[in-house]
Design a protein around this motif. Sequence first.
Motif, PDB file in Angstrom:
ATOM      1  N   ARG A 248       0.713  -1.040   0.060  1.00 59.51           N
ATOM      2  CA  ARG A 248      -0.075   0.104   0.097  1.00 59.51           C
ATOM      3  C   ARG A 248       0.790   1.330  -0.022  1.00 59.51           C
ATOM      4  N   GLU A 249       2.307   0.929   0.104  1.00 61.71           N
ATOM      5  CA  GLU A 249       2.959   2.246   0.103  1.00 61.71           C
ATOM      6  C   GLU A 249       2.951   2.874  -1.169  1.00 61.71           C
ATOM      7  N   VAL A 250       3.097   4.145  -1.118  1.00 60.44           N
ATOM      8  CA  VAL A 250       3.160   5.074  -2.390  1.00 60.44           C
ATOM      9  C   VAL A 250       4.673   5.311  -3.025  1.00 60.44           C
ATOM     10  N   MET A 261      16.677  -0.158  -4.559  1.00 58.50           N
ATOM     11  CA  MET A 261      15.717  -0.190  -5.314  1.00 58.50           C
ATOM     12  C   MET A 261      14.548   0.802  -4.889  1.00 58.50           C
ATOM     13  N   LEU A 262      14.010   1.789  -5.484  1.00 57.76           N
ATOM     14  CA  LEU A 262      13.292   2.790  -5.326  1.00 57.76           C
ATOM     15  C   LEU A 262      11.860   2.515  -6.061  1.00 57.76           C
ATOM     16  N   GLU A 263      10.579   2.435  -5.197  1.00 59.43           N
ATOM     17  CA  GLU A 263       9.564   1.715  -5.694  1.00 59.43           C
ATOM     18  C   GLU A 263       8.483   3.045  -5.468  1.00 59.43           C
ATOM     19  N   SER A 264       7.963   3.432  -6.735  1.00 59.17           N
ATOM     20  CA  SER A 264       7.027   4.717  -6.662  1.00 59.17           C
ATOM     21  C   SER A 264       5.683   4.108  -7.173  1.00 59.17           C
ATOM     22  N   ARG A 265       4.816   3.780  -6.325  1.00 61.70           N
ATOM     23  CA  ARG A 265       3.475   3.405  -6.933  1.00 61.70           C
ATOM     24  C   ARG A 265       2.455   4.185  -7.151  1.00 61.70           C
ATOM     25  N   HIS A 266       2.337   5.357  -6.673  1.00 62.08           N
ATOM     26  CA  HIS A 266       1.662   6.789  -7.087  1.00 62.08           C
ATOM     27  C   HIS A 266       2.214   8.031  -6.791  1.00 62.08           C
ATOM     28  N   GLY A 274       0.826   8.577   3.429  1.00 65.55           N
ATOM     29  CA  GLY A 274       1.276   8.730   1.863  1.00 65.55           C
ATOM     30  C   GLY A 274       2.003  10.077   1.599  1.00 65.55           C
ATOM     31  N   GLU A 275       1.643  11.055   1.901  1.00 63.13           N
ATOM     32  CA  GLU A 275       2.025  12.571   1.875  1.00 63.13           C
ATOM     33  C   GLU A 275       3.432  12.505   2.477  1.00 63.13           C
ATOM     34  N   ALA A 276       3.655  11.856   3.700  1.00 62.86           N
ATOM     35  CA  ALA A 276       5.015  11.892   4.049  1.00 62.86           C
ATOM     36  C   ALA A 276       5.761  11.195   3.216  1.00 62.86           C
ATOM     37  N   GLN A 277       5.621  10.063   2.521  1.00 59.61           N
ATOM     38  CA  GLN A 277       6.144   9.162   1.953  1.00 59.61           C
ATOM     39  C   GLN A 277       6.797   9.770   0.518  1.00 59.61           C
ATOM     40  N   LEU A 278       5.576  10.731   0.073  1.00 57.15           N
ATOM     41  CA  LEU A 278       6.059  11.496  -1.180  1.00 57.15           C
ATOM     42  C   LEU A 278       7.095  12.746  -0.951  1.00 57.15           C
ATOM     43  N   ASP A 297      11.667   1.906  -9.694  1.00 59.74           N
ATOM     44  CA  ASP A 297      10.437   1.156 -10.223  1.00 59.74           C
ATOM     45  C   ASP A 297       9.056   1.785 -10.131  1.00 59.74           C
ATOM     46  N   VAL A 298       8.486   1.966 -11.291  1.00 58.04           N
ATOM     47  CA  VAL A 298       7.338   2.612 -11.580  1.00 58.04           C
ATOM     48  C   VAL A 298       6.295   1.583 -11.947  1.00 58.04           C
TER      49      VAL A 298
END
Length: 470
Positions: A248-250, A261-266, A274-278, A297-298
Motif C-alpha cells: 500500500r506504500e506510495v 531499489m526505489l519503488e514509486s507506486r503513485h 502517503g504524503e510523508a512518503q512523497l 520502479d514505476v
Amino acid sequence: MNRRLFPLALSLALLAGCAPAPEPTPEPTPTPAAAVDFHTFLDAVNEKRRAVIEDGEPLDVSAWTPAFADQNTTFTDGEMELLLTPHGPEENLTMEQAREDVETAFTLLRTTYGAYEYFGGDQVFDGLREDALARLEEADPGLPLADVVAEALYTVLSPVVRDGHFAVGRRHLIEPYELNTYYVPGVYIDTPAGLSEDYIKPTIGPDGAITYGFFAMSKDGSDLPDTLGDHELNWALCESASSYSYSREVFYEGQCQGIPMLESRHMSASTPEGEAQLERFASCGGEYADAPLLIFDVRGNPGGSDHWLMSWFEGWTGQPAQPHRVFGHRYSQLSCKHHGPSYYPTERMGTWDIQMEDGRWVEREGYTFLLTDRITASSGETAVEFLHTVENTLTVGIPTSGCSLGANHIDFYLPNTGLRLYFGTGLSFNETMENRDGVGYLPDLWVNPVEAPVAVARLCGYYGLKEPVS
C-alpha cells in the motif's frame, strides 16, 4: 543457433522488496542463448536517446493552437459553476434536455479541450455531434436518458479521440486502442536475424545475459502467430500491477539482491502517511546521486503530480529534468475559472502558452534500471520521459500505458444529466510528434513485469556490474 529453454519458476517482485528466485524444478539445465555484449547494447541506447535530445527536430504544435478570443464569453458564471460542480441528473429528464447536454458536450470540447484541433477541429467534431444527436433519437426509449447520452458520446468519440486520459462517465476513450503485451515463456534465441521485429525483442535470459525472446503487442492475442521460423509459439499474457500483490506504500526504499531499489507506486496521496512518503521521495534524490547501481520502479504507477518526481530528479542529477518536448496550456474560459488567476491569468484568456524545450542530456556513470508495465501512466510515464534524458539508463519490463497527449485535466459535469467528462486543457509531445496514447513507451529490455527486478539482478551479476563503476 536456436534453443528452446525449459520454463523457469517465476519470482514475484513485491513492493516490500525483491524476493530471491526459487529453486527450479529438477529438469536438465537450460542452455542460454548467446549473450549480447552489455556495453555495446547500452552504448546504442545512449546514442539513440542523446540524438533525440541534441539532434532531434523541433517539436511544433502551432497548427493546433490558434488563438480563440471569440470564445471568451461562451458560458455565463452560473453555467461554469454548474459544469464544474458534481451533481446528479435532473428528475424526469426529457429528450430535449438530453439534446442540450450533447450540444453542451461539444461546446465544451470546442472551447476547452486541448487536443480539439489536433483531432480535426470543427470539421470532424461537427459531424460527430450530429451523429450523437441522431443516436439519441434511435435509442431504446426504455433506457435512462443519462445512460443514452453517455453511450452516444462514447460511441461517436472513441473511434476518433485517441487520448489516454479522456473519460465519458467511467469509460475511457482509449479502450479501443489499448494493447496488451504477450510473450513466449522460456524461449530465447541468439539473434533476431530473419525474424519480424513485431515478435522478437531483446530480453534478459535465465542466466542474466541480454539475448532475444518472443514478445508482441495485441488486443487479445488472437492475431499472434502460432509458429515463426522453426519455433512453436505458446503465447502468454504478461502480468501487470493488477495481477499481483503490491504494498500500500506510495513510495518505498528497498533493495533487490543488494541493489538499491526505489519503488514509486503513485505520485499523489490521500493520507498523511502517503504524503510523508512523497515528501521523502522528493527529498531523497541526492542520496542516490552516486549510486553505481539503481533500480527505479514505476510499475503500477498510474500518475498523480509531476512535482515530486521533479524534485527527486534534480536532487539525483543536480539539474532539473529537461526532456525534448513541447507543452501547450490553453487559457480557456473554463480552465481560467477552474485553475484561478494565480495559475491561469484572466488577461491570457483566449490564447495558448507554448513551452518548447530542446532537451538536456545528463551524463552519469552509474547504471540505472527503470521498471515499467502497462499500468505505468501519466506522471508515471513522466518518469520514463525524465530518465530517457539520463546516460546509462535502461528501461525493463513492457510498454507503458500511453497516457501523455493531454495535460492539465479537469472534471466537467453536463448540466442536465450530470454526466462526467474528464479531459485535458493542454497538449503535449515528448521526443517526437508521435501520439503514444494507448501504445506507450517501449522498454529497452522486454521482460514479464513480475520478473523484472530479479531479472535485473541476474543481469547485473552476469555482467559484473555490481563492481564499482570506474
